[in-house]
Design an enzyme around this catalytic site. Structure first.
Site, PDB file in Angstrom:
ATOM      1  N   LYS A  11       0.894  -1.235  -0.033  1.00  0.00           N
ATOM      2  CA  LYS A  11      -0.073   0.015  -0.043  1.00  0.00           C
ATOM      3  C   LYS A  11       0.870   1.129  -0.046  1.00  0.00           C
ATOM      4  CE  LYS A  11      -4.524  -1.369   1.778  1.00  0.00           C
ATOM      5  NZ  LYS A  11      -4.876  -1.152   0.562  1.00  0.00           N
TER       6      LYS A  11
ATOM      7  N   GLU B 113      -4.769   8.104   7.137  1.00  0.00           N
ATOM      8  CA  GLU B 113      -5.301   8.820   6.359  1.00  0.00           C
ATOM      9  C   GLU B 113      -6.489   9.595   6.863  1.00  0.00           C
ATOM     10  OE1 GLU B 113      -6.601   6.237   3.218  1.00  0.00           O
ATOM     11  OE2 GLU B 113      -4.722   6.154   2.332  1.00  0.00           O
TER      12      GLU B 113
ATOM     13  N   ARG C 288      -5.001  -7.336 -12.193  1.00  0.00           N
ATOM     14  CA  ARG C 288      -5.625  -8.564 -12.625  1.00  0.00           C
ATOM     15  C   ARG C 288      -7.012  -8.330 -13.479  1.00  0.00           C
ATOM     16  NH1 ARG C 288      -7.298  -8.129  -7.422  1.00  0.00           N
ATOM     17  NH2 ARG C 288      -9.234  -8.322  -7.218  1.00  0.00           N
TER      18      ARG C 288
ATOM     19  N   HIS D 130     -16.126  -6.040   2.688  1.00  0.00           N
ATOM     20  CA  HIS D 130     -15.307  -5.928   1.473  1.00  0.00           C
ATOM     21  C   HIS D 130     -15.735  -6.888   0.593  1.00  0.00           C
ATOM     22  CE1 HIS D 130     -13.479  -2.963   3.925  1.00  0.00           C
ATOM     23  NE2 HIS D 130     -13.562  -3.674   4.854  1.00  0.00           N
TER      24      HIS D 130
HETATM   25  C1  MV4 Z   1     -10.791   4.238   3.235  1.00  0.00           C
HETATM   26  C2  MV4 Z   1     -12.299   4.552   3.744  1.00  0.00           C
HETATM   27  C3  MV4 Z   1     -12.619   5.783   3.978  1.00  0.00           C
HETATM   28  N1  MV4 Z   1     -11.579   6.614   4.168  1.00  0.00           N
HETATM   29  N2  MV4 Z   1     -10.003   5.006   3.218  1.00  0.00           N
HETATM   30  C4  MV4 Z   1     -11.661  -0.202   2.457  1.00  0.00           C
HETATM   31  C5  MV4 Z   1     -10.683  -1.453   1.772  1.00  0.00           C
HETATM   32  C6  MV4 Z   1      -9.839  -0.816   1.072  1.00  0.00           C
HETATM   33  N3  MV4 Z   1      -9.970  -0.715  -0.298  1.00  0.00           N
HETATM   34  C7  MV4 Z   1      -9.743   0.637   1.247  1.00  0.00           C
HETATM   35  N4  MV4 Z   1     -11.210   0.868   2.207  1.00  0.00           N
HETATM   36  C8  MV4 Z   1     -11.612   2.050   2.683  1.00  0.00           C
HETATM   37  N5  MV4 Z   1     -10.615   3.034   2.737  1.00  0.00           N
HETATM   38  C9  MV4 Z   1     -10.341   6.624   4.048  1.00  0.00           C
HETATM   39  N6  MV4 Z   1      -9.383   7.429   4.076  1.00  0.00           N
HETATM   40  C10 MV4 Z   1     -13.402   3.511   3.350  1.00  0.00           C
HETATM   41  C11 MV4 Z   1     -12.946   2.266   2.993  1.00  0.00           C
HETATM   42  C12 MV4 Z   1     -13.795   1.203   2.895  1.00  0.00           C
HETATM   43  C13 MV4 Z   1     -14.197   0.881   1.470  1.00  0.00           C
HETATM   44  C14 MV4 Z   1     -13.779   1.281   0.526  1.00  0.00           C
HETATM   45  C15 MV4 Z   1     -14.296   0.603  -0.674  1.00  0.00           C
HETATM   46  C16 MV4 Z   1     -15.342  -0.197  -0.819  1.00  0.00           C
HETATM   47  C17 MV4 Z   1     -15.771  -0.698   0.388  1.00  0.00           C
HETATM   48  C18 MV4 Z   1     -15.251   0.065   1.639  1.00  0.00           C
HETATM   49  C19 MV4 Z   1     -16.007  -0.588   2.703  1.00  0.00           C
HETATM   50  C20 MV4 Z   1     -15.602  -0.110   3.978  1.00  0.00           C
HETATM   51  C21 MV4 Z   1     -14.477   0.779   3.914  1.00  0.00           C
END
Ligand code: MV4
Length: 661
Positions: free
Chosen positions: A116, A200, A292, A235
């Site tokens: 990341k 973040e 992918r 997720h």
């Molecule tokens: C975040 C966020 C809110 N704010 N970052 C979830 C897994 C990874 N893909 C990153 N994720 C998130 N990062 C910040 N700064 C909320 C999520 C998140 C989320 C993102 C995309 C799709 C589904 C999600 C479900 C919960 C939290």
């Protein structure tokens, strides 16, 4: 172009890749574990090689074994699909070392996106917007807390080695930062062997909008627009769509060009997806890049008219991208619903079983089903419990959503619990229809999406009870007397049945009323509820009007009871008593139970007489109609328990019949 490729995967994606390869005249080699010996992808491929035992670690994750299979069969390239080895830099390298083309990005690109913080550093240099925060190597807690204090709370701590939502922790104030940081580090160390964290600004209502990108080996890179995948649970994506709703042309172009820039920053080749968080104010931030082909790629295919696997094969064969950016357009709207063997009422835990019934909606240009299983297959406990991807297209979002709901209603799966009903409830949810999307959608609408709708329990009980009654008679005959039935006739013209839904038993009593306009009439009693119903049954199609509300259901039997397919999806009703197996009329000793109160009009033969199957033996009058009862078999009427003119109770035995040997 390759003459033969090996697909290092299973299930629907293996079948999907094979389909494109066949269309292009490319021979295919499948690999399979012991659990997949008879799997559809093995059957579809031209050749197949067993690679090991059922557990993925002993089969689909064995890179060396898969390479050997490619060499053994002369496959020039390997398509990894998604999951398994698809984002394994070592495997991509192993392919190259063995002179087998990896149909995907260079191993360096895979590795660059694997961390990341490394990914964020690369994106920062490429001027790809990042969520405000800190992702440096210096892990001094004071430094991270300072960054948090400066950006303001809430903030999100993320494990550098985490992914897919693992290793994240919200911190809502400075007071709880240090404890939160320590806990998150400890968990990350335990889970990933690496406790490094980044911090973040926490976006509280983001959407997950991802851009499909494609780069070739000639410096070309395009975006094939975006997908909205915000509707997720833990997720796990549930329903995806393309294009993302309510995205302006300008924002679409900006996200697309940013995604291509991100890909080119890591010398990308092949299909890739750049994931963004789209904030409520229209700002978007790089989240991660998937190196992918994604599960949800079909929605992009439907709105662009492109076959992304064909693009992958051409790019892997060092051909230029088939189209330039200006030649790519969005046509219409597409949804993908992931149909899983899982139980939404049991925390979405995976379920297993046999797909006794697997009837799909009709596939057309607008309804596509990507699947790796057929009716009769077992749902394996060893792998992801996906049954199929239902992908639909419409000229706009509403049309596509209507088509999705219709297709979900038409899907018939029995033998294993699925999320079909949940998907239908989602597709018909008002907030979803209004595209009120963000990553908290499921939690926000939990009550509506997981309601134990009492009316659907009552409906299903009535559907089941009426079906049992009507189906126990001769389908073509409306005469309730034509044969005894699986019902207990206990009083007046009342039949009762013991049913069970969600482990709750119910006694359902049907009071048989006058036929109305060719329909069977009933008063249905369940606990204190009394409902007026009328119904007709044709085959498995039951049309029921209940308290003035007419609806239809398809009812099918299985060894436990009934499956009621309505527009609310599939519901299972256990039949507790009597056993559904043997039709009562088929057992002679029960052949002459009075199905309701009546008056004996005529005894048709002498006691001791031998009769043929179907010969009339007794006539009763009930409900103002004369009903003739017939011998169910060749045999002897040994004795009558009544005489002409007698009033007999429903459920009483009328005569002794002995079938001939
Ligand atoms: C975040 C966020 C809110 N704010 N970052 C979830 C897994 C990874 N893909 C990153 N994720 C998130 N990062 C910040 N700064 C909320 C999520 C998140 C989320 C993102 C995309 C799709 C589904 C999600 C479900 C919960 C939290």
């Amino acid at each position: 172009m390759f003459s033969k490729i090996l697909i290092a995967n299973r299930g629907e994606i293996a079948c999907r890749v094979i389909k494109t390869a066949k269309r292009l005249g490319i021979k295919t080699v499948a690999v399979y574990s012991d659990a997949d010996t008879n799997a559809l992808h093995v059957d579809l491929a031209d050749e197949a090689i067993r690679i090991g035992k059922a557990p993925s670690s002993q089969s689909y994750l064995l890179g060396e074994t898969i390479i050997q299979a490619a060499k053994k069969t002369g496959a020039q390239a390997i398509h990894p699909g998604y999951g398994f080895l698809s984002e394994n830099g070592d495997f991509a390298e192993l392919c190259a070392e063995n002179g087998v083309t990896f149909i995907g990005p260079p191993s360096s690109s895979i590795r660059a996106m694997g961390s990341k913080s490394a990914a964020k550093s690369i994106m920062e240099k490429a001027e790809v917007p990042l969520v405000p925060g800190y992702h440096g190597d210096d892990q001094d807690p004071a430094l991270l807390k300072q960054a948090a204090d400066e950006m303001g709370y809430p903030v999100l701590l993320k494990a550098v080695a985490g992914g897919g939502g693992k290793g994240m922790r919200q911190v809502w104030s400075g007071d709880e930062f240090n404890q939160g940081f320590e806990d998150a580090r400890r968990e990350a160390l335990a889970s990933f062997g690496n406790g490094d964290m980044l911090v973040e600004k926490y976006l509280t209502q983001p959407r997950h909008v991802e851009v499909q990108v494609f780069c070739d080996g000639h410096g070309n890179g395009v975006y094939l627009f975006e997908r909205d995948c915000s509707v997720q649970r833990r997720h796990q994506k549930i329903i995806e769509e393309a294009p993302a709703p309510d995205i302006s042309k300008e924002l679409r172009q900006m996200m697309g060009e940013t995604a291509v820039r991100a890909a080119q920053a890591i010398d990308y080749r092949g299909a890739g997806t750049v994931e963004f968080l789209l904030d409520v104010d229209g700002s978007f931030y790089f989240m991660e890049m998937n190196t992918r082909l994604q599960v949800e790629h079909p929605v992009t295919e439907l709105i662009t008219g492109q076959d992304l696997v064909e693009w992958q094969l051409k790019v892997a064969d060092n051909q230029p991208l088939p189209l330039e950016q200006e030649q790519l357009n969005i046509d219409g709207h597409a949804f993908e619903a992931r149909i899983y063997a899982e139980d939404p009422s049991n925390d979405f835990l995976p379920t297993t079983g046999t797909l006794h019934t697997l009837i799909t909606p009709e596939e057309t240009n607008n309804v596509r089903i990507d699947t790796g299983v057929l009716q009769g297959d077992e749902v394996s406990p060893f792998y992801d419990p996906m049954i199929a991807k239902l992908v639909v297209w419409g000229e706009d979002r509403s049309a596509a959503l209507r088509r999705l709901a219709k297709a979900l209603r038409e899907y018939r799966i029995n033998g294993v619990t699925t999320n079909l009903s949940f998907l239908y409830d989602l597709a018909t949810n008002e907030a979803f229809q209004n595209a009120e999307l963000d990553t908290g959608f499921i939690e926000k609408h939990h009550a509506e999406l997981f309601k134990q709708d009492g009316s659907s329990v009552t409906d299903n009980l009535v559907f089941a009870a009426v079906y049992l009654h009507l189906s126990s008679q001769n389908e073509s005959c409306d005469d309730p007397w034509s044969s005894a039935n699986a019902w207990k006739m206990n009083q007046a013209n009342i039949v009762s049945q013991e049913l069970e839904i969600n482990d709750t038993p119910y006694l359902v009593e049907l009071e048989l009323c006058e036929h109305q306009f060719g329909q069977h009439g009933f008063v249905v009693c369940i606990n204190e509820d009394r409902l007026v119903a009328s119904a007709t049954l044709r085959g498995e199609q039951l049309t029921l009007t209940l308290d003035g509300h007419k609806r239809t259901a398809t009812v099918s039997k299985d060894d436990m009871g009934l499956v009621i397919f309505t527009d609310r999806g599939a519901s299972h009703v256990n039949v507790l008593e009597p056993d559904l197996g043997e039709d009562q009329a088929g057992s002679a000793e029960n052949a002459f139970i009075a199905p309701m109160n009546g008056t004996v009009i005529e005894l048709m033969v002498e006691p001791g007489a031998t009769v043929q199957a179907g010969q009339a033996v007794l006539v009763l009058e009930a409900m103002k109609m004369q009903h003739t009862m017939h011998a169910p078999d060749h045999g002897v009427v040994k004795e009558y328990f009544c005489k002409q003119g007698d009033l007999v109770d429903g459920g009483s035995s009328l005569l002794a019949f002995e079938a001939a040997e």
